[in-house]
Write a protein that holds these residues in place. Structure first.
Motif, short mmCIF file in Angstrom:
data_model
loop_
_atom_site.label_atom_id
_atom_site.label_comp_id
_atom_site.label_asym_id
_atom_site.label_seq_id
_atom_site.Cartn_x
_atom_site.Cartn_y
_atom_site.Cartn_z
N GLU A 92 0.82 -1.20 0.00
CA GLU A 92 0.00 0.00 0.00
C GLU A 92 0.86 1.26 0.00
O GLU A 92 2.07 1.22 0.14
CB GLU A 92 -0.96 0.02 1.20
CG GLU A 92 -1.78 -1.25 1.35
CD GLU A 92 -2.61 -1.60 0.13
OE1 GLU A 92 -2.98 -0.70 -0.63
OE2 GLU A 92 -2.85 -2.80 -0.09
N GLU A 164 -6.40 3.82 -10.74
CA GLU A 164 -5.98 2.72 -9.89
C GLU A 164 -6.65 1.42 -10.31
O GLU A 164 -6.00 0.36 -10.37
CB GLU A 164 -6.32 3.04 -8.43
CG GLU A 164 -5.88 1.97 -7.44
CD GLU A 164 -6.18 2.34 -6.01
OE1 GLU A 164 -6.02 1.48 -5.12
OE2 GLU A 164 -6.59 3.50 -5.77
N ALA A 165 -7.94 1.49 -10.64
CA ALA A 165 -8.66 0.29 -11.05
C ALA A 165 -8.08 -0.30 -12.32
O ALA A 165 -7.90 -1.52 -12.44
CB ALA A 165 -10.15 0.61 -11.23
N HIS A 168 -4.71 -2.06 -11.64
CA HIS A 168 -4.84 -3.40 -11.07
C HIS A 168 -5.38 -4.39 -12.09
O HIS A 168 -5.01 -5.57 -12.08
CB HIS A 168 -5.74 -3.34 -9.83
CG HIS A 168 -5.10 -2.66 -8.66
ND1 HIS A 168 -3.95 -3.14 -8.07
CD2 HIS A 168 -5.43 -1.53 -7.99
CE1 HIS A 168 -3.61 -2.35 -7.06
NE2 HIS A 168 -4.48 -1.36 -7.00
N GLU A 169 -6.22 -3.92 -13.00
CA GLU A 169 -6.73 -4.78 -14.06
C GLU A 169 -5.59 -5.25 -14.97
O GLU A 169 -5.51 -6.43 -15.33
CB GLU A 169 -7.77 -4.02 -14.87
CG GLU A 169 -8.34 -4.79 -16.05
CD GLU A 169 -9.26 -3.94 -16.90
OE1 GLU A 169 -9.24 -4.10 -18.14
OE2 GLU A 169 -9.99 -3.09 -16.34
N ALA A 171 -2.37 -5.36 -14.14
CA ALA A 171 -1.49 -6.24 -13.37
C ALA A 171 -2.05 -7.66 -13.34
O ALA A 171 -1.31 -8.65 -13.50
CB ALA A 171 -1.30 -5.70 -11.96
N SER A 172 -3.35 -7.77 -13.12
CA SER A 172 -3.98 -9.09 -13.09
C SER A 172 -3.90 -9.77 -14.45
O SER A 172 -3.64 -10.99 -14.54
CB SER A 172 -5.45 -8.93 -12.67
OG SER A 172 -6.08 -10.19 -12.61
N GLU A 238 -2.83 -9.63 -4.10
CA GLU A 238 -2.94 -8.61 -5.14
C GLU A 238 -3.26 -7.29 -4.46
O GLU A 238 -4.09 -7.24 -3.55
CB GLU A 238 -4.06 -8.96 -6.13
CG GLU A 238 -3.79 -10.16 -7.01
CD GLU A 238 -4.92 -10.42 -7.99
OE1 GLU A 238 -4.80 -9.99 -9.15
OE2 GLU A 238 -5.92 -11.04 -7.57
N GLY A 239 -2.59 -6.23 -4.88
CA GLY A 239 -2.83 -4.95 -4.24
C GLY A 239 -1.88 -3.89 -4.74
O GLY A 239 -1.61 -3.79 -5.94
N THR A 240 -1.38 -3.10 -3.81
CA THR A 240 -0.50 -1.98 -4.14
C THR A 240 0.80 -2.12 -3.37
O THR A 240 0.80 -2.41 -2.18
CB THR A 240 -1.18 -0.65 -3.77
OG1 THR A 240 -2.41 -0.53 -4.48
CG2 THR A 240 -0.29 0.53 -4.13
N PRO A 245 0.38 -0.75 -8.81
CA PRO A 245 -0.35 -2.02 -8.83
C PRO A 245 0.65 -3.18 -8.82
O PRO A 245 1.69 -3.11 -9.49
CB PRO A 245 -1.13 -1.97 -10.15
CG PRO A 245 -0.43 -0.95 -10.98
CD PRO A 245 0.16 0.04 -10.03
N TYR A 247 1.44 -7.61 -7.37
CA TYR A 247 1.00 -8.86 -6.76
C TYR A 247 2.19 -9.57 -6.16
O TYR A 247 3.35 -9.26 -6.47
CB TYR A 247 0.24 -9.76 -7.75
CG TYR A 247 0.98 -10.11 -9.03
CD1 TYR A 247 1.98 -11.08 -9.04
CD2 TYR A 247 0.62 -9.52 -10.23
CE1 TYR A 247 2.63 -11.43 -10.21
CE2 TYR A 247 1.27 -9.87 -11.41
CZ TYR A 247 2.26 -10.82 -11.40
OH TYR A 247 2.90 -11.17 -12.56
#
Length: 292
Positions: A92, A164-165, A168-169, A171-172, A238-240, A245, A247
């Motif tokens: 975070e 941010e969303a 993370h998308e 990164a996933s 998974e996070g920050t 972003p 994992y």
């Protein structure tokens, strides 16, 4: 007359989180930051606190100067470091600032005084009179130090950042593609001039030098896919990580790895992979629930 402050911890403890944040941003290593703050506490304990008007200013000055001392020896250690040196990853954006891992890497290329002036003024909101006292320099000199640092950091800021969303998308999606061996998906996710940095510290296997360019990165991952442990690595978080972003994965043998992404204009421009177990003790406690 002010009553004597019999317990130094009463003043110090509320300031400890801020002092730790300053030290971590200066040094990039949590354990070193904690050591510096503990040394500052010992010195505070020995200080005649009855004559101190601004405890926070005194303690920030103490921590800053201790960090500058540490950086003198750290520069030599980092020159001898095996492979790429990355700051220790923390989960975070604890500080609530926008100083991401990418920008911390930019700070690494500054002089210790430039880094300190920039952090104290631009990140932690101190005026230049306060910065001057902390660095034992004239305010005008501190303003110049911060300005030079700001120009350097500005160059590292993304021109077209993503939400941010979306970060993370992506990164996933990268994690899925890197597990499945989907080269077309990887090419679509990576910018043409993407860079991979990996920090193994000579303790575990990791690429020693950065890998530049999408085509080289795709070929690198094609080779990685042939390693059996890669396909069986478990996603554990998974996070920050330091504002990016990211994992965390765990190999079958328990080895942890963090992967953080700098993203610009919808493409991954940099990957930061940390495998050095010495830098992952905090991550292990946080996401696995065990000490190293």
């Amino acid at each position: 007359m002010k009553p004597p402050d019999s317990n130094p911890a009463d003043v110090f403890d509320p300031l400890r989180p801020r002092l730790l944040r300053i030290a971590y941003r200066m040094l990039g290593i949590v354990a070193e930051a904690e050591d510096v703050v503990q040394e500052a506490y010992l010195r505070w304990h020995q200080t005649n606190r009855d004559v101190v008007r601004d405890a926070e200013a005194v303690l920030v000055r103490t921590v800053t100067r201790l960090c500058l001392d540490v950086l003198k020896s750290a520069r030599v250690r980092r020159e001898e470091y095996v492979g790429t040196w990355l700051p220790e990853p923390i989960l975070e954006t604890v500080e609530g600032d926008d100083l991401t891992l990418t920008l911390m890497m930019a700070l690494e290329r500054l002089s210790p005084l430039e880094r300190a002036a920039f952090l104290l003024h631009d990140v932690f909101g101190m005026d230049f009179e306060q910065v001057a006292k902390a660095l034992d320099r004239a305010p005008a000199a501190c303003r110049q130090l911060a300005s030079r640092a700001r120009d350097h950091v500005q160059e590292a800021r993304p021109r077209f950042p993503v939400t941010e969303a979306k970060g993370h998308e992506l990164a996933s999606a990268f994690h899925a593609a890197s597990r499945s061996g989907d080269t077309q998906a990887l090419q679509a996710l990576l910018a043409q001039d993407a860079i991979l940095y990996a920090d193994g510290g000579g303790k575990v296997k990791a690429v020693l030098n950065p890998i530049y360019g999408r085509e080289k990165l795709v070929r690198f991952f094609e080779g990685v896919w042939r390693i059996p442990a890669v396909g069986s690595a478990q996603l554990v978080h998974e996070g920050t990580i330091d504002g990016l972003p990211a994992y965390v994965t765990m190999d079958p043998d328990g080895m942890l790895q963090t992967t953080a992404f700098a993203i610009e204009d919808g493409r991954i421009v940099a990957l930061y992979v940390t495998r050095n177990p010495d830098k992952l003790k905090g991550i292990r406690r946080a996401v696995v629930g065990e000490s190293s």
